[in-house]
Motif scaffolding. Sequence first.
Motif: not given
Length: 375
Positions: A74-82
């Motif tokens: 979830k953290i990976y996706k969050f950082l990637k998305d932003k």
Amino acid sequence: MSDNNILMVGNFSSGTGYAWNMINSCFYALGRAFIDKENEAYVCYPVVDKINDIFIDSNINILEFDFERYSFLKIYKFLKDKKIKNLYLINYSTFSPLYLVARFAGVRKIIVHDHASSGILLPNNILKKALKTVFNRIPVFNPDKILVISKFVKKRKVEGSCFPEGKIEVVYNGVDLDSFKGEASFDLHDRFNIPKDRKIVFCAARANTHKGIQFFIEASRLLIHEKNRTDLFFLYCGDGPDMKNFQKLVSECQLSEFFCFAGNSNHISEILKGVHVCVVPSVWLEGFGMMVIESMAAEVPVIASRVGGMAEIIDDGVDGIYVDPGDPNAIADAIENLVNDVQLKEKIKIKGKEKVAQVYSSDEQKQRIINSFFE
């Protein structure tokens, strides 16, 4: 969207006040520095229960996202998305798989700012020290730099965590001197029903025994009932797990007419303008001592325990007074000396404010944080 966005991560809820307001002001300054270079800036908290006024109309994005609990995916996706390329983390560890995840997500710079108070936890055996030394020299699992709020915290990172000294920078906490200028917006005697002829001795801290509030109360008892200093009044701001015990102690010491529990306040700079002496009686190893430099900025003589990072701030007898932690007799004597000795009090007031202006400016603090990302 820019390709050099920053995420600033608080380890406290957004509505937490007082000491955390200083961290929020650093978030604001750092975020605006990125926005001014046409990047996006985000601040996330584990809980968003209130948006700090400083962020209104700032164009800094405030988000609820719990880095402590969410999965690495979830953290990976969050950082990637932003499209986060920079991470500024409050009180995170020197070694963590989180940093590897962040780098896989495209983060290029990770800086941890350690504000924590605690002991210097030395490895208790050779093997443990060797392992810490190895783990804290694996770049993908470590932050690029750690900012610390005192030389004491730096020593804790070097000796306790075995983190490379060359990747640690001391950035002292700072205060905004402008907030301590001018007359108080209210009269403390009226607000807290304090007799006009009494000088106010002040203490502000979390209601916890490691903050030493019990010794502030005992010093009050000594001054009122043994030294007959009925010209004094003791004002305490704070709340916490030991509040009921402190209230009971004040009652047992027959101090109700001389002691006020004022609760939490976000107006400490205003309160300081109306007090005569401030006491910071901590008995554990503080990382720094915001209340110490705030008192100095307000030209209020400060009495502080010589512990942890607080032991770096005062030049004893010149711009403040040190006492041994857990010594109510020393606190009482120091209070009486400052009340009685006008020349000493005035010297400490002047020298204290001079030191804050020279060493503990919030503008310098924020600029050094900003520089750590743009150097």
